[in-house]
Write a protein that holds these residues in place. Structure first.
Motif, mmCIF file in Angstrom:
data_model
loop_
_atom_site.group_PDB
_atom_site.id
_atom_site.type_symbol
_atom_site.label_atom_id
_atom_site.label_comp_id
_atom_site.label_asym_id
_atom_site.label_seq_id
_atom_site.Cartn_x
_atom_site.Cartn_y
_atom_site.Cartn_z
ATOM 1 N N ASN A 283 3.182 -94.636 -51.225
ATOM 2 C CA ASN A 283 2.882 -94.071 -52.534
ATOM 3 C C ASN A 283 3.619 -94.817 -53.647
ATOM 4 O OD1 ASN A 283 1.988 -92.031 -54.497
ATOM 5 N ND2 ASN A 283 4.118 -91.412 -54.486
ATOM 6 N N PHE A 284 4.930 -94.975 -53.485
ATOM 7 C CA PHE A 284 5.718 -95.615 -54.539
ATOM 8 C C PHE A 284 5.387 -97.098 -54.689
ATOM 9 C CE2 PHE A 284 8.994 -92.206 -53.446
ATOM 10 C CZ PHE A 284 8.585 -91.393 -54.498
ATOM 11 N N ALA A 285 5.135 -97.776 -53.578
ATOM 12 C CA ALA A 285 4.964 -99.226 -53.622
ATOM 13 C C ALA A 285 3.526 -99.665 -53.887
ATOM 14 C CB ALA A 285 5.440 -99.851 -52.303
ATOM 15 N N LEU A 286 2.539 -98.838 -53.514
ATOM 16 C CA LEU A 286 1.148 -99.267 -53.639
ATOM 17 C C LEU A 286 0.291 -98.337 -54.499
ATOM 18 C CD1 LEU A 286 0.535 -100.339 -49.925
ATOM 19 C CD2 LEU A 286 0.962 -101.827 -51.889
ATOM 20 N N THR A 287 0.288 -97.043 -54.157
ATOM 21 C CA THR A 287 -0.623 -96.129 -54.849
ATOM 22 C C THR A 287 -0.252 -95.959 -56.308
ATOM 23 O OG1 THR A 287 -0.999 -94.947 -52.768
ATOM 24 C CG2 THR A 287 -1.652 -93.840 -54.797
ATOM 25 N N ASN A 288 1.016 -95.742 -56.611
ATOM 26 C CA ASN A 288 1.425 -95.581 -58.008
ATOM 27 C C ASN A 288 1.095 -96.801 -58.863
ATOM 28 O OD1 ASN A 288 2.290 -92.985 -57.749
ATOM 29 N ND2 ASN A 288 4.469 -93.423 -57.832
ATOM 30 N N PRO A 289 1.461 -98.029 -58.441
ATOM 31 C CA PRO A 289 1.076 -99.198 -59.235
ATOM 32 C C PRO A 289 -0.443 -99.342 -59.378
ATOM 33 C CG PRO A 289 2.800 -99.786 -57.685
ATOM 34 C CD PRO A 289 2.355 -98.412 -57.320
ATOM 35 N N VAL B 255 11.444 -103.234 -50.814
ATOM 36 C CA VAL B 255 11.024 -104.477 -50.146
ATOM 37 C C VAL B 255 9.542 -104.739 -50.405
ATOM 38 C CG1 VAL B 255 10.688 -105.594 -47.908
ATOM 39 C CG2 VAL B 255 12.807 -104.346 -48.385
ATOM 40 N N THR B 256 8.726 -103.699 -50.294
ATOM 41 C CA THR B 256 7.289 -103.863 -50.520
ATOM 42 C C THR B 256 6.989 -104.220 -51.971
ATOM 43 O OG1 THR B 256 6.862 -102.230 -48.778
ATOM 44 C CG2 THR B 256 5.039 -102.762 -50.255
ATOM 45 N N GLN B 257 7.650 -103.538 -52.914
ATOM 46 C CA GLN B 257 7.411 -103.822 -54.322
ATOM 47 C C GLN B 257 7.797 -105.254 -54.682
ATOM 48 O OE1 GLN B 257 9.535 -100.703 -56.371
ATOM 49 N NE2 GLN B 257 7.703 -99.456 -56.592
ATOM 50 N N VAL B 258 8.896 -105.729 -54.141
ATOM 51 C CA VAL B 258 9.372 -107.068 -54.482
ATOM 52 C C VAL B 258 8.477 -108.153 -53.898
ATOM 53 C CG1 VAL B 258 11.270 -108.711 -54.173
ATOM 54 C CG2 VAL B 258 11.766 -106.338 -54.795
ATOM 55 N N PHE B 259 8.049 -107.985 -52.655
ATOM 56 C CA PHE B 259 7.374 -109.074 -51.959
ATOM 57 C C PHE B 259 5.870 -108.887 -51.744
ATOM 58 C CE2 PHE B 259 11.815 -109.221 -50.436
ATOM 59 C CZ PHE B 259 12.147 -110.505 -50.829
ATOM 60 N N LEU B 260 5.373 -107.632 -51.758
ATOM 61 C CA LEU B 260 4.015 -107.424 -51.285
ATOM 62 C C LEU B 260 3.063 -106.718 -52.253
ATOM 63 C CD1 LEU B 260 4.817 -106.342 -47.611
ATOM 64 C CD2 LEU B 260 3.963 -108.558 -48.388
ATOM 65 N N THR B 261 3.558 -105.862 -53.135
ATOM 66 C CA THR B 261 2.666 -105.019 -53.932
ATOM 67 C C THR B 261 1.610 -105.819 -54.674
ATOM 68 O OG1 THR B 261 4.348 -103.294 -54.206
ATOM 69 C CG2 THR B 261 2.538 -103.318 -55.789
ATOM 70 N N GLY B 262 2.041 -106.792 -55.470
ATOM 71 C CA GLY B 262 1.083 -107.589 -56.237
ATOM 72 C C GLY B 262 0.116 -108.334 -55.351
ATOM 73 N N ARG B 263 0.614 -108.880 -54.271
ATOM 74 C CA ARG B 263 -0.238 -109.640 -53.350
ATOM 75 C C ARG B 263 -1.271 -108.739 -52.683
ATOM 76 N NH1 ARG B 263 4.889 -111.977 -52.842
ATOM 77 N NH2 ARG B 263 4.924 -114.255 -53.118
#
Length: 248
Positions: A164-170, A111-119
């Motif tokens: 970690n998966f949704a924010l730190t890794n990217p 959910v975070t990767q799809v909607f929030l990570t880039g933002r």
């Protein structure tokens, strides 16, 4: 699951073959020259990845950031084994509850990767994004030190893994966009394999040493708080300071 993995690998290969590396300009000579550059071997010896890491303060900063992350992850893994083992004596029950934690972490990640990570990376910037997980770890280990119970562990584990998966890794992948091509293909592999697993081992030794010294689970959690503080300083400052980015 093996068939699913194989299918995704085949999809990746199809994507690479189907889509060109860059758009054509219409100039046949220029396009040919660019194609020749694309096919040039990276060069260097098999040890180049190690030597580049050792010589680069920037890459060493990334290594330190990753080692501190893996030490925290190893601490949390052993604490999870301890708490879950005490609260769930039955093996089947332990498997079920760990599966639920993993499912919650993965759903939150997607959910975070799809909607929030880039933002989030655009809104907060790279340094602040890299600081989020260390700050969360300080709070999480502090909470585990105060309340070493399953509920605290569950919330901390799910939030930490998803962050970690949704924010730190990217965000860490962005750190490698400014390094030379050889570092992207060699030094990066060394960091993500040798350094990462080395951090795991250091974390296991450190946890065992603290336990042998008589520290309880709560005591080890409190010990992890200042480690996460050092990680926070590194993530939000030195490692991503643009003035330290390599020139190429």
């Amino acid at each position: 699951m093996l068939l699913v993995s194989a299918g995704l690998l085949e999809l990746a290969i199809f994507t690479i073959v189907t889509f060109p590396l860059r758009p054509r300009s219409g100039d046949a000579v220029a396009d040919a020259e660019r194609g020749a550059v694309d096919r040039v071997a990276i060069g260097g010896s098999v040890w180049s990845g190690f030597t580049q890491v050792v010589k680069s303060p920037y890459l060493l900063g990334i290594c330190a950031f990753l080692v501190l992350y893996t030490i925290g992850s190893t601490f949390l893994y052993f604490e999870q084994s301890d708490i879950v083992g005490r609260f769930y004596a039955d093996k089947t029950a332990r498997t079920a509850v760990l599966a639920k934690l993993e499912l919650a972490a993965q759903v939150l990640t997607v959910v975070t990767q799809v909607f929030l990570t880039g933002r989030i990376i655009r809104w907060l910037g790279l340094a602040a994004t890299l600081a989020l997980l260390p700050a969360l770890s300080m709070l999480g280990f502090g909470a585990l030190g105060l309340m070493p119970v399953f509920e605290t562990l569950a919330v901390f584990t799910v939030l930490r893994r998803a962050s970690n998966f949704a924010l730190t890794n990217p965000a860490m992948e962005v750190l490698f966009t400014v390094v030379p091509r050889e570092d992207k293909y060699k030094a990066k592999n060394i960091i993500e394999t040798f350094v990462y697993r080395g951090g795991d081992q250091v974390g296991a030794w450190l946890y065992a040493g603290l336990a042998a010294a008589g520290l309880s689970l709560a005591g080890i959690s409190f010990f992890a708080v200042p480690l996460s503080g050092i990680w926070l300083v590194l993530g939000s400052g030195w490692a991503v300071n643009r003035r330290r980015w390599p020139r190429h």
